[in-house]
Design an enzyme around this catalytic site. Structure first.
Site, mmCIF file in Angstrom:
data_model
loop_
_atom_site.group_PDB
_atom_site.id
_atom_site.type_symbol
_atom_site.label_atom_id
_atom_site.label_comp_id
_atom_site.label_asym_id
_atom_site.label_seq_id
_atom_site.Cartn_x
_atom_site.Cartn_y
_atom_site.Cartn_z
ATOM 1 N N CYS A 9 0.848 -0.827 -0.032
ATOM 2 C CA CYS A 9 0.337 0.435 -0.289
ATOM 3 C C CYS A 9 0.808 1.331 0.650
ATOM 4 C CB CYS A 9 -0.772 -0.239 1.508
ATOM 5 S SG CYS A 9 -0.361 -0.045 2.944
ATOM 6 N N ASN A 12 2.066 1.622 4.474
ATOM 7 C CA ASN A 12 2.817 -0.043 5.432
ATOM 8 C C ASN A 12 1.958 0.430 6.818
ATOM 9 O OD1 ASN A 12 5.578 -1.810 5.991
ATOM 10 N ND2 ASN A 12 3.066 -2.029 5.245
ATOM 11 N N CYS A 14 -1.919 0.429 7.292
ATOM 12 C CA CYS A 14 -2.374 0.456 7.893
ATOM 13 C C CYS A 14 -3.212 -0.528 6.783
ATOM 14 C CB CYS A 14 -3.494 1.685 6.995
ATOM 15 S SG CYS A 14 -3.989 2.740 8.316
ATOM 16 N N ARG A 15 -3.436 -0.447 5.345
ATOM 17 C CA ARG A 15 -4.113 -1.646 4.445
ATOM 18 C C ARG A 15 -3.049 -3.031 4.722
ATOM 19 N NH1 ARG A 15 -5.210 2.040 -0.372
ATOM 20 N NH2 ARG A 15 -3.098 2.686 0.453
ATOM 21 N N SER A 16 -1.953 -2.733 4.006
ATOM 22 C CA SER A 16 -0.782 -4.728 4.082
ATOM 23 C C SER A 16 -0.666 -4.821 5.038
ATOM 24 C CB SER A 16 0.464 -3.265 3.066
ATOM 25 O OG SER A 16 1.419 -2.513 3.754
ATOM 26 N N ASP A 124 -8.522 3.064 1.525
ATOM 27 C CA ASP A 124 -7.324 3.928 2.271
ATOM 28 C C ASP A 124 -7.666 4.784 3.292
ATOM 29 O OD1 ASP A 124 -4.908 4.769 3.389
ATOM 30 O OD2 ASP A 124 -3.779 5.484 2.245
#
Ligand code: 4NP
Length: 151
Positions: A9, A12, A14-16, A124
């Site tokens: 993402c 690095n 939150c999402r990934s 995001d």
């Protein structure tokens, strides 16, 4: 055969890292052995643990993100991993620019593993603040990915 998977993402934090922890837990529950990691295209949060509100939402579902640390994706990742999964179109475009010629890793969108048309990106949550919505998508795409890998 796909055994090494990298989630990417922007930050690095939150999402990934969420995808890394969710897929790791779900793969273990199915008895699948995978090497899973995450990285960001940006460098604002290098060395930091995942964002507090993201950690809290994940912890409420049983995923511990506290030991993860942000790092930036690099050219070497295209040789180390079999599959690199982008969270949105910007991540994918940045990865395509970074990929060395003849790179081994296949580049795809994580949302490719959701049912058709469900979502074209993982939004995001650093900006949307919808941390649970992120986890819903991440859990569903992880199930879809594991279904494909087990086929
Ligand atoms: P992520 O969210 O890409 O899901 O980790 C972000 C977190 C922080 C920033 C951008 C995206 N930031 O610009 O600080």
């Amino acid at each position: 055969m796909i055994e090494r998977i990298l989630f990417v993402c922007l930050g690095n934090i939150c999402r990934s890292p969420s995808a890394e922890a969710v897929l790791r837990a779900k793969a273990a529950a199915r008895g699948l052995s995978l090497d899973i990691d995450s990285a960001g295209t940006g460098d604002w949060h290098l060395g930091e643990p995942p964002y507090g509100p993201m950690q809290a939402a994940a912890r409420a579902r049983g995923y511990d993100l506290s030991g993860l640390r942000a790092r930036r994706v690099g050219a070497a990742d295209f040789d180390r991993f079999d599959l690199i999964l982008a969270m949105d179109a910007d991540n994918r475009a940045d990865l395509a620019r970074l990929a060395p010629a003849g790179a081994r890793a296949r580049l795809a969108m994580f949302t490719d593993y959701l049912p058709d048309g469900e979502a074209g990106a993982v939004p995001d949550p650093y900006y949307t603040r919808d941390f649970d919505g992120t986890l819903d998508l991440v859990e569903r795409a992880s199930d879809g990915l594991l279904d494909v890998l087990e086929r």
